[in-house]
Design a protein around this motif. Structure first.
Motif, PDB file in Angstrom:
ATOM      1  N   ALA A  76       0.827  -1.210   0.000  1.00  0.00           N
ATOM      2  CA  ALA A  76       0.000   0.000   0.000  1.00  0.00           C
ATOM      3  C   ALA A  76       0.860   1.258   0.000  1.00  0.00           C
ATOM      4  CB  ALA A  76      -0.947  -0.012   1.202  1.00  0.00           C
ATOM      5  N   GLU A  77       1.900   1.268   0.811  1.00  0.00           N
ATOM      6  CA  GLU A  77       2.782   2.441   0.869  1.00  0.00           C
ATOM      7  C   GLU A  77       3.504   2.645  -0.462  1.00  0.00           C
ATOM      8  OE1 GLU A  77       4.494   5.873   2.087  1.00  0.00           O
ATOM      9  OE2 GLU A  77       2.865   4.792   3.053  1.00  0.00           O
ATOM     10  N   THR A  78       3.899   1.566  -1.097  1.00  0.00           N
ATOM     11  CA  THR A  78       4.579   1.662  -2.390  1.00  0.00           C
ATOM     12  C   THR A  78       3.648   2.251  -3.448  1.00  0.00           C
ATOM     13  OG1 THR A  78       6.020  -0.188  -1.858  1.00  0.00           O
ATOM     14  CG2 THR A  78       5.756   0.327  -4.189  1.00  0.00           C
ATOM     15  N   LEU A  79       2.395   1.803  -3.466  1.00  0.00           N
ATOM     16  CA  LEU A  79       1.435   2.345  -4.417  1.00  0.00           C
ATOM     17  C   LEU A  79       1.173   3.824  -4.129  1.00  0.00           C
ATOM     18  CD1 LEU A  79      -0.520   2.134  -6.766  1.00  0.00           C
ATOM     19  CD2 LEU A  79      -2.247   1.267  -5.149  1.00  0.00           C
ATOM     20  N   ARG A  80       1.023   4.172  -2.860  1.00  0.00           N
ATOM     21  CA  ARG A  80       0.793   5.577  -2.483  1.00  0.00           C
ATOM     22  C   ARG A  80       1.947   6.455  -2.975  1.00  0.00           C
ATOM     23  NH1 ARG A  80       0.318   4.786   2.476  1.00  0.00           N
ATOM     24  NH2 ARG A  80      -1.930   4.563   2.519  1.00  0.00           N
ATOM     25  N   GLU A  81       3.169   6.018  -2.748  1.00  0.00           N
ATOM     26  CA  GLU A  81       4.332   6.790  -3.189  1.00  0.00           C
ATOM     27  C   GLU A  81       4.393   6.887  -4.708  1.00  0.00           C
ATOM     28  OE1 GLU A  81       7.797   5.079  -1.352  1.00  0.00           O
ATOM     29  OE2 GLU A  81       7.093   5.570   0.664  1.00  0.00           O
ATOM     30  N   ALA A  82       4.056   5.791  -5.385  1.00  0.00           N
ATOM     31  CA  ALA A  82       4.062   5.808  -6.849  1.00  0.00           C
ATOM     32  C   ALA A  82       3.040   6.795  -7.388  1.00  0.00           C
ATOM     33  CB  ALA A  82       3.776   4.407  -7.395  1.00  0.00           C
ATOM     34  N   GLN A  83       1.857   6.802  -6.786  1.00  0.00           N
ATOM     35  CA  GLN A  83       0.811   7.709  -7.252  1.00  0.00           C
ATOM     36  C   GLN A  83       1.177   9.160  -6.971  1.00  0.00           C
ATOM     37  OE1 GLN A  83      -1.389   6.512  -9.125  1.00  0.00           O
ATOM     38  NE2 GLN A  83      -2.831   8.175  -9.384  1.00  0.00           N
ATOM     39  N   ARG A  84       1.778   9.390  -5.823  1.00  0.00           N
ATOM     40  CA  ARG A  84       2.198  10.753  -5.482  1.00  0.00           C
ATOM     41  C   ARG A  84       3.306  11.242  -6.417  1.00  0.00           C
ATOM     42  NH1 ARG A  84       2.146  10.467   1.140  1.00  0.00           N
ATOM     43  NH2 ARG A  84      -0.113  10.583   1.332  1.00  0.00           N
ATOM     44  N   ALA A  85       4.114  10.345  -6.916  1.00  0.00           N
ATOM     45  CA  ALA A  85       5.154  10.719  -7.878  1.00  0.00           C
ATOM     46  C   ALA A  85       4.564  10.883  -9.285  1.00  0.00           C
ATOM     47  CB  ALA A  85       6.269   9.676  -7.886  1.00  0.00           C
ATOM     48  N   TRP A  86       3.563  10.075  -9.602  1.00  0.00           N
ATOM     49  CA  TRP A  86       2.983  10.089 -10.939  1.00  0.00           C
ATOM     50  C   TRP A  86       2.240  11.394 -11.216  1.00  0.00           C
ATOM     51  CZ3 TRP A  86      -2.041  10.485 -12.678  1.00  0.00           C
ATOM     52  CH2 TRP A  86      -2.201  10.304 -14.057  1.00  0.00           C
ATOM     53  N   ILE A  87       1.510  11.918 -10.253  1.00  0.00           N
ATOM     54  CA  ILE A  87       0.688  13.117 -10.478  1.00  0.00           C
ATOM     55  C   ILE A  87       1.536  14.306 -10.935  1.00  0.00           C
ATOM     56  CG2 ILE A  87      -0.818  14.822  -9.361  1.00  0.00           C
ATOM     57  CD1 ILE A  87      -1.986  12.411  -7.744  1.00  0.00           C
ATOM     58  N   PRO A  88       2.627  14.654 -10.238  1.00  0.00           N
ATOM     59  CA  PRO A  88       3.445  15.768 -10.750  1.00  0.00           C
ATOM     60  C   PRO A  88       4.091  15.448 -12.100  1.00  0.00           C
ATOM     61  CG  PRO A  88       4.128  15.173  -8.506  1.00  0.00           C
ATOM     62  CD  PRO A  88       3.073  14.210  -8.941  1.00  0.00           C
ATOM     63  N   TYR A  89       4.436  14.168 -12.323  1.00  0.00           N
ATOM     64  CA  TYR A  89       4.975  13.790 -13.636  1.00  0.00           C
ATOM     65  C   TYR A  89       3.952  14.105 -14.723  1.00  0.00           C
ATOM     66  CZ  TYR A  89       5.504  11.029 -17.783  1.00  0.00           C
ATOM     67  OH  TYR A  89       5.538  10.650 -19.090  1.00  0.00           O
ATOM     68  N   ARG A  90       2.704  13.653 -14.517  1.00  0.00           N
ATOM     69  CA  ARG A  90       1.653  13.886 -15.514  1.00  0.00           C
ATOM     70  C   ARG A  90       1.481  15.378 -15.776  1.00  0.00           C
ATOM     71  NH1 ARG A  90      -4.082  13.407 -13.261  1.00  0.00           N
ATOM     72  NH2 ARG A  90      -3.245  15.279 -12.285  1.00  0.00           N
ATOM     73  N   ASP A  91       1.381  16.139 -14.706  1.00  0.00           N
ATOM     74  CA  ASP A  91       1.135  17.570 -14.858  1.00  0.00           C
ATOM     75  C   ASP A  91       2.271  18.272 -15.599  1.00  0.00           C
ATOM     76  OD1 ASP A  91      -1.239  17.088 -13.562  1.00  0.00           O
ATOM     77  OD2 ASP A  91      -0.623  18.011 -11.669  1.00  0.00           O
ATOM     78  N   LYS A  92       3.509  17.962 -15.245  1.00  0.00           N
ATOM     79  CA  LYS A  92       4.653  18.615 -15.909  1.00  0.00           C
ATOM     80  C   LYS A  92       4.811  18.126 -17.347  1.00  0.00           C
ATOM     81  CE  LYS A  92       5.951  21.423 -12.770  1.00  0.00           C
ATOM     82  NZ  LYS A  92       5.786  22.856 -12.996  1.00  0.00           N
ATOM     83  N   ALA A  93       4.590  16.842 -17.587  1.00  0.00           N
ATOM     84  CA  ALA A  93       4.685  16.322 -18.953  1.00  0.00           C
ATOM     85  C   ALA A  93       3.651  17.004 -19.847  1.00  0.00           C
ATOM     86  CB  ALA A  93       4.494  14.809 -18.963  1.00  0.00           C
ATOM     87  N   CYS A  94       2.471  17.214 -19.323  1.00  0.00           N
ATOM     88  CA  CYS A  94       1.416  17.848 -20.114  1.00  0.00           C
ATOM     89  C   CYS A  94       1.637  19.348 -20.253  1.00  0.00           C
ATOM     90  CB  CYS A  94       0.055  17.520 -19.520  1.00  0.00           C
ATOM     91  SG  CYS A  94      -0.362  15.764 -19.741  1.00  0.00           S
ATOM     92  N   ASP A  95       2.207  19.966 -19.230  1.00  0.00           N
ATOM     93  CA  ASP A  95       2.583  21.371 -19.379  1.00  0.00           C
ATOM     94  C   ASP A  95       3.594  21.515 -20.518  1.00  0.00           C
ATOM     95  OD1 ASP A  95       0.896  22.071 -17.301  1.00  0.00           O
ATOM     96  OD2 ASP A  95       2.513  22.327 -15.831  1.00  0.00           O
ATOM     97  N   ALA A  96       4.538  20.593 -20.580  1.00  0.00           N
ATOM     98  CA  ALA A  96       5.531  20.617 -21.661  1.00  0.00           C
ATOM     99  C   ALA A  96       4.845  20.415 -23.013  1.00  0.00           C
ATOM    100  CB  ALA A  96       6.595  19.546 -21.434  1.00  0.00           C
ATOM    101  N   TYR A  97       3.875  19.523 -23.066  1.00  0.00           N
ATOM    102  CA  TYR A  97       3.130  19.272 -24.300  1.00  0.00           C
ATOM    103  C   TYR A  97       2.420  20.541 -24.774  1.00  0.00           C
ATOM    104  CZ  TYR A  97       0.187  16.707 -27.601  1.00  0.00           C
ATOM    105  OH  TYR A  97      -0.427  16.242 -28.739  1.00  0.00           O
ATOM    106  N   GLY A  98       1.958  21.334 -23.827  1.00  0.00           N
ATOM    107  CA  GLY A  98       1.264  22.569 -24.154  1.00  0.00           C
ATOM    108  C   GLY A  98       2.137  23.599 -24.845  1.00  0.00           C
ATOM    109  N   PHE A  99       3.454  23.450 -24.723  1.00  0.00           N
ATOM    110  CA  PHE A  99       4.362  24.409 -25.359  1.00  0.00           C
ATOM    111  C   PHE A  99       4.259  24.387 -26.883  1.00  0.00           C
ATOM    112  CE2 PHE A  99       6.137  25.173 -21.273  1.00  0.00           C
ATOM    113  CZ  PHE A  99       6.805  26.388 -21.368  1.00  0.00           C
ATOM    114  N   GLN A 100       3.591  23.402 -27.451  1.00  0.00           N
ATOM    115  CA  GLN A 100       3.374  23.394 -28.893  1.00  0.00           C
ATOM    116  C   GLN A 100       2.553  24.604 -29.340  1.00  0.00           C
ATOM    117  OE1 GLN A 100       2.512  19.336 -30.649  1.00  0.00           O
ATOM    118  NE2 GLN A 100       2.083  18.995 -28.465  1.00  0.00           N
ATOM    119  N   ALA A 101       1.770  25.147 -28.397  1.00  0.00           N
ATOM    120  CA  ALA A 101       0.954  26.322 -28.711  1.00  0.00           C
ATOM    121  C   ALA A 101       1.106  27.355 -27.599  1.00  0.00           C
ATOM    122  CB  ALA A 101      -0.506  25.913 -28.875  1.00  0.00           C
TER     123      ALA A 101
END
Length: 135
Positions: A76-101
């Protein structure tokens, strides 16, 4: 007087997206505002599905921890940590994607669309994890 006028303008800007969501036919979005609104709605729906999948996966991970010897627990702790790491990854990756426009009216649509897509992928991963744990 200026303060009152500014307050009314700010209120209109903040209320407009909510009103737009009610009136947009996402099956026939034509304007950039409509397409952006629909992309945001898609992301919100994907996020709701992600939260449900995470909750189910977390329940299975806790259940797994209960059956493991104490020195092997941590699912459970491993999944919690993975999810907490994934959310900022998703947000920053998509912010970078937005630089196309960058700075254009399409930028928010690109970011929301990216977030919806990555969130849907993560939901599938969590569902597969849950199934693998004996759902």
């Amino acid at each position: 007087m200026f303060g009152v006028l500014w307050g009314l303008i700010l209120a209109a800007v903040l209320v407009s997206p909510a009103l737009a969501e009610e009136k947009v036919d996402c099956s026939n979005a034509m304007t950039q505002l409509e397409m952006t609104t629909c992309a945001n709605l898609d992301w919100q729906q994907a996020d709701e599905e992600l939260n449900a999948a995470y909750k189910a996966a977390m329940a299975k991970m806790r259940e797994t921890d209960e059956f493991l010897p104490e020195d092997q627990r941590g699912a459970a702790e491993t999944l919690r940590e993975a999810q907490r790491a994934w959310i900022p990854y998703r947000d920053k990756a998509c912010d970078a994607y937005g630089f196309q426009a960058r700075g254009g009216t399409m930028e928010p649509m690109l970011v929301y669309g990216c977030r919806a897509q990555l969130t849907e992928q993560r939901t599938k991963e969590l569902e597969e994890l849950t199934e693998g744990l004996g759902n």
